[in-house]
Design a protein around this motif. Structure first.
Motif, PDB file in Angstrom:
ATOM      1  N   ALA A  24       0.824  -1.200   0.000  1.00 15.46           N
ATOM      2  CA  ALA A  24       0.000   0.000   0.000  1.00 15.46           C
ATOM      3  C   ALA A  24       0.860   1.253   0.000  1.00 15.46           C
ATOM      4  CB  ALA A  24      -0.920   0.004   1.221  1.00 15.46           C
ATOM      5  N   ARG A  25       0.214   2.355  -0.367  1.00 19.69           N
ATOM      6  CA  ARG A  25       0.808   3.678  -0.199  1.00 19.69           C
ATOM      7  C   ARG A  25      -0.106   4.455   0.738  1.00 19.69           C
ATOM      8  NH1 ARG A  25       2.533   4.671  -4.928  1.00 19.69           N
ATOM      9  NH2 ARG A  25       4.736   4.510  -4.373  1.00 19.69           N
ATOM     10  N   PHE A  26       0.520   5.187   1.686  1.00 22.41           N
ATOM     11  CA  PHE A  26      -0.233   5.895   2.708  1.00 22.41           C
ATOM     12  C   PHE A  26       0.034   7.398   2.637  1.00 22.41           C
ATOM     13  CE2 PHE A  26       0.673   1.637   4.349  1.00 22.41           C
ATOM     14  CZ  PHE A  26      -0.594   1.206   4.706  1.00 22.41           C
ATOM     15  N   ALA A  27      -0.886   8.160   3.242  1.00 20.63           N
ATOM     16  CA  ALA A  27      -0.655   9.595   3.384  1.00 20.63           C
ATOM     17  C   ALA A  27       0.526   9.820   4.328  1.00 20.63           C
ATOM     18  CB  ALA A  27      -1.909  10.269   3.933  1.00 20.63           C
ATOM     19  N   THR A  28       1.218  10.916   4.125  1.00 23.96           N
ATOM     20  CA  THR A  28       2.349  11.248   4.986  1.00 23.96           C
ATOM     21  C   THR A  28       1.870  11.414   6.426  1.00 23.96           C
ATOM     22  OG1 THR A  28       3.356  12.443   3.138  1.00 23.96           O
ATOM     23  CG2 THR A  28       4.267  12.847   5.333  1.00 23.96           C
ATOM     24  N   PRO A  29       2.497  10.729   7.381  1.00 25.07           N
ATOM     25  CA  PRO A  29       2.086  10.874   8.778  1.00 25.07           C
ATOM     26  C   PRO A  29       2.529  12.228   9.329  1.00 25.07           C
ATOM     27  CG  PRO A  29       4.071   9.562   8.655  1.00 25.07           C
ATOM     28  CD  PRO A  29       3.648   9.829   7.235  1.00 25.07           C
ATOM     29  N   PRO A  30       2.013  12.617  10.494  1.00 25.39           N
ATOM     30  CA  PRO A  30       2.500  13.850  11.123  1.00 25.39           C
ATOM     31  C   PRO A  30       4.015  13.782  11.324  1.00 25.39           C
ATOM     32  CG  PRO A  30       0.533  13.054  12.240  1.00 25.39           C
ATOM     33  CD  PRO A  30       0.940  11.978  11.281  1.00 25.39           C
ATOM     34  N   PRO A  85      14.782  -1.165   3.392  1.00 23.60           N
ATOM     35  CA  PRO A  85      13.461  -0.955   4.002  1.00 23.60           C
ATOM     36  C   PRO A  85      13.164   0.521   4.297  1.00 23.60           C
ATOM     37  CG  PRO A  85      14.555  -2.828   5.013  1.00 23.60           C
ATOM     38  CD  PRO A  85      15.586  -2.119   4.174  1.00 23.60           C
ATOM     39  N   VAL A  86      14.193   1.316   4.555  1.00 20.04           N
ATOM     40  CA  VAL A  86      13.982   2.745   4.766  1.00 20.04           C
ATOM     41  C   VAL A  86      13.541   3.410   3.466  1.00 20.04           C
ATOM     42  CG1 VAL A  86      15.047   4.916   5.476  1.00 20.04           C
ATOM     43  CG2 VAL A  86      15.648   2.804   6.641  1.00 20.04           C
ATOM     44  N   VAL A  87      14.134   2.990   2.362  1.00 22.94           N
ATOM     45  CA  VAL A  87      13.700   3.475   1.055  1.00 22.94           C
ATOM     46  C   VAL A  87      12.210   3.213   0.876  1.00 22.94           C
ATOM     47  CG1 VAL A  87      13.890   3.103  -1.436  1.00 22.94           C
ATOM     48  CG2 VAL A  87      15.967   3.247  -0.045  1.00 22.94           C
ATOM     49  N   ASP A 113       9.185   5.967   0.564  1.00 25.80           N
ATOM     50  CA  ASP A 113       8.344   5.939  -0.629  1.00 25.80           C
ATOM     51  C   ASP A 113       6.883   5.651  -0.263  1.00 25.80           C
ATOM     52  OD1 ASP A 113       8.255   5.883  -3.663  1.00 25.80           O
ATOM     53  OD2 ASP A 113       7.401   3.910  -3.218  1.00 25.80           O
ATOM     54  N   GLY A 114       6.671   4.660   0.576  1.00 24.79           N
ATOM     55  CA  GLY A 114       5.310   4.236   0.888  1.00 24.79           C
ATOM     56  C   GLY A 114       4.513   5.232   1.685  1.00 24.79           C
ATOM     57  N   TYR A 115       5.209   6.078   2.465  1.00 26.42           N
ATOM     58  CA  TYR A 115       4.518   7.092   3.270  1.00 26.42           C
ATOM     59  C   TYR A 115       4.734   8.497   2.705  1.00 26.42           C
ATOM     60  CZ  TYR A 115       3.700   3.334   6.574  1.00 26.42           C
ATOM     61  OH  TYR A 115       3.282   2.149   7.157  1.00 26.42           O
ATOM     62  N   GLN A 116       5.256   8.568   1.485  1.00 24.52           N
ATOM     63  CA  GLN A 116       5.387   9.831   0.754  1.00 24.52           C
ATOM     64  C   GLN A 116       6.093  10.903   1.592  1.00 24.52           C
ATOM     65  OE1 GLN A 116       1.866  10.463  -2.046  1.00 24.52           O
ATOM     66  NE2 GLN A 116       0.849   9.367  -0.377  1.00 24.52           N
ATOM     67  N   ILE A 117       7.216  10.493   2.179  1.00 26.11           N
ATOM     68  CA  ILE A 117       8.000  11.407   2.999  1.00 26.11           C
ATOM     69  C   ILE A 117       8.706  12.421   2.094  1.00 26.11           C
ATOM     70  CG2 ILE A 117       9.917  11.583   4.622  1.00 26.11           C
ATOM     71  CD1 ILE A 117       7.457  10.177   5.799  1.00 26.11           C
ATOM     72  N   PRO A 118       8.571  13.706   2.364  1.00 34.36           N
ATOM     73  CA  PRO A 118       9.290  14.701   1.552  1.00 34.36           C
ATOM     74  C   PRO A 118      10.803  14.540   1.733  1.00 34.36           C
ATOM     75  CG  PRO A 118       7.536  15.727   2.848  1.00 34.36           C
ATOM     76  CD  PRO A 118       7.698  14.334   3.374  1.00 34.36           C
ATOM     77  N   ARG A 145      14.978  15.150  -0.203  1.00 34.23           N
ATOM     78  CA  ARG A 145      15.808  15.917  -1.125  1.00 34.23           C
ATOM     79  C   ARG A 145      15.839  15.232  -2.502  1.00 34.23           C
ATOM     80  NH1 ARG A 145      20.754  15.512   3.200  1.00 34.23           N
ATOM     81  NH2 ARG A 145      19.598  16.352   4.993  1.00 34.23           N
ATOM     82  N   GLU A 146      16.201  16.000  -3.512  1.00 33.97           N
ATOM     83  CA  GLU A 146      16.277  15.460  -4.875  1.00 33.97           C
ATOM     84  C   GLU A 146      17.284  14.314  -4.966  1.00 33.97           C
ATOM     85  OE1 GLU A 146      17.243  17.043  -9.420  1.00 33.97           O
ATOM     86  OE2 GLU A 146      16.899  18.468  -7.796  1.00 33.97           O
ATOM     87  N   SER A 147      18.425  14.466  -4.311  1.00 33.09           N
ATOM     88  CA  SER A 147      19.441  13.410  -4.356  1.00 33.09           C
ATOM     89  C   SER A 147      18.959  12.154  -3.642  1.00 33.09           C
ATOM     90  CB  SER A 147      20.748  13.901  -3.722  1.00 33.09           C
ATOM     91  OG  SER A 147      20.537  14.286  -2.365  1.00 33.09           O
ATOM     92  N   THR A 148      18.181  12.328  -2.570  1.00 35.17           N
ATOM     93  CA  THR A 148      17.617  11.185  -1.859  1.00 35.17           C
ATOM     94  C   THR A 148      16.652  10.437  -2.754  1.00 35.17           C
ATOM     95  OG1 THR A 148      17.833  12.290   0.281  1.00 35.17           O
ATOM     96  CG2 THR A 148      16.237  10.499   0.140  1.00 35.17           C
TER      97      THR A 148
END
Length: 224
Positions: free
Chosen positions: A118-124, A167-169, A173-178, A180-183
């Motif tokens: 799944a993909r989720f909304a970004t958490p607080p 797994p961090v990647v 990705d799955g929680y749409q964390i903002p 950097r471009e290089s990241t």
């Protein structure tokens, strides 16, 4: 032949790490998958590991548990393979960041459980979570800038360090964390690695689900 005991591919981030190393470096192994959080899970795992947890590697009469210990065993068993970087300084750095991953980033783990289905909304983004995100991005940036040259992964070619952070990647990705471009560029490289693609395809075909992994998160898109 080596045997690797793992949990559900949808959720088991620790299982993913040594599985990726074995797969990426073409080491033959037999996969034994034990579904997580069933009434039989712990007893089944205890048949293979004294910890009663996954992953576990079995090599004849040698049993190794814990992801990083398994990876180190593989590096010793197959010294011809560049599981860790050959360069001494790069290797020391790779081991240091891998150990940091093994023991840290609790805010990220708790806020963003790995869920490949799944993909989720970004958490607080709490202060603690932002600190974890910033530290991961700094680690990746430093490793790549110091050791990768023009290549894609943290130390150039894919290594154990990339497997440790895979797994961090997926969490980013799955929680749409903002990020950097290089990241984002590094994340895309990991997500397109053939080993990760194979793991994810198998994960999405699994018949098991654990609703707790999605609890408290806003679903944006389901893949299963």
């Amino acid at each position: 032949m080596l045997k690797l005991v793992i949990g559900n591919k949808l959720y088991s981030s620790w299982s993913l790490r040594p599985w990726l190393v074995l797969t990426a470096f073409g080491i033959p192994f037999e996969e034994i998958l034990i579904p997580l959080r069933t009434a039989e899970s712990r007893n089944q795992m205890l048949e293979y590991s004294p910890s009663g947890k996954v992953p576990t590697l079995i090599d004849g009469d040698v049993t190794v548990w814990e992801s990083l210990a398994i990876i180190e065993y593989l590096a010793e068993t197959f010294p011809n393979l560049e599981i860790w970087p050959r360069d001494r300084k790069a290797r020391a750095h790779a081991r240091a960041i891998s150990n940091e991953m093994h023991s840290g980033f609790q805010a990220l783990r708790q806020a963003c459980p790995m869920h490949l289905g799944a993909r989720f909304a970004t958490p607080p983004i709490t202060e603690a979570l932002q600190a974890s995100i910033d530290r991961v991005e700094d680690i990746w940036s430093e490793a790549h800038n110091r050791f990768a040259g023009a290549q894609t992964f943290l130390y150039g070619a894919f290594s154990a360090a990339d497997a440790m952070y895979a797994p961090v990647v997926m969490r980013f990705d799955g929680y749409q964390i903002p990020v950097r471009e290089s990241t984002r560029a590094y994340m895309d490289a990991v997500l397109s690695h053939p080993g990760f693609v194979a793991w994810r395809e198998a994960a999405l075909a699994e018949p098991w689900s654990i609703p707790d992994y999605a609890s408290g998160h806003t679903l944006v898109e389901s893949f299963v």
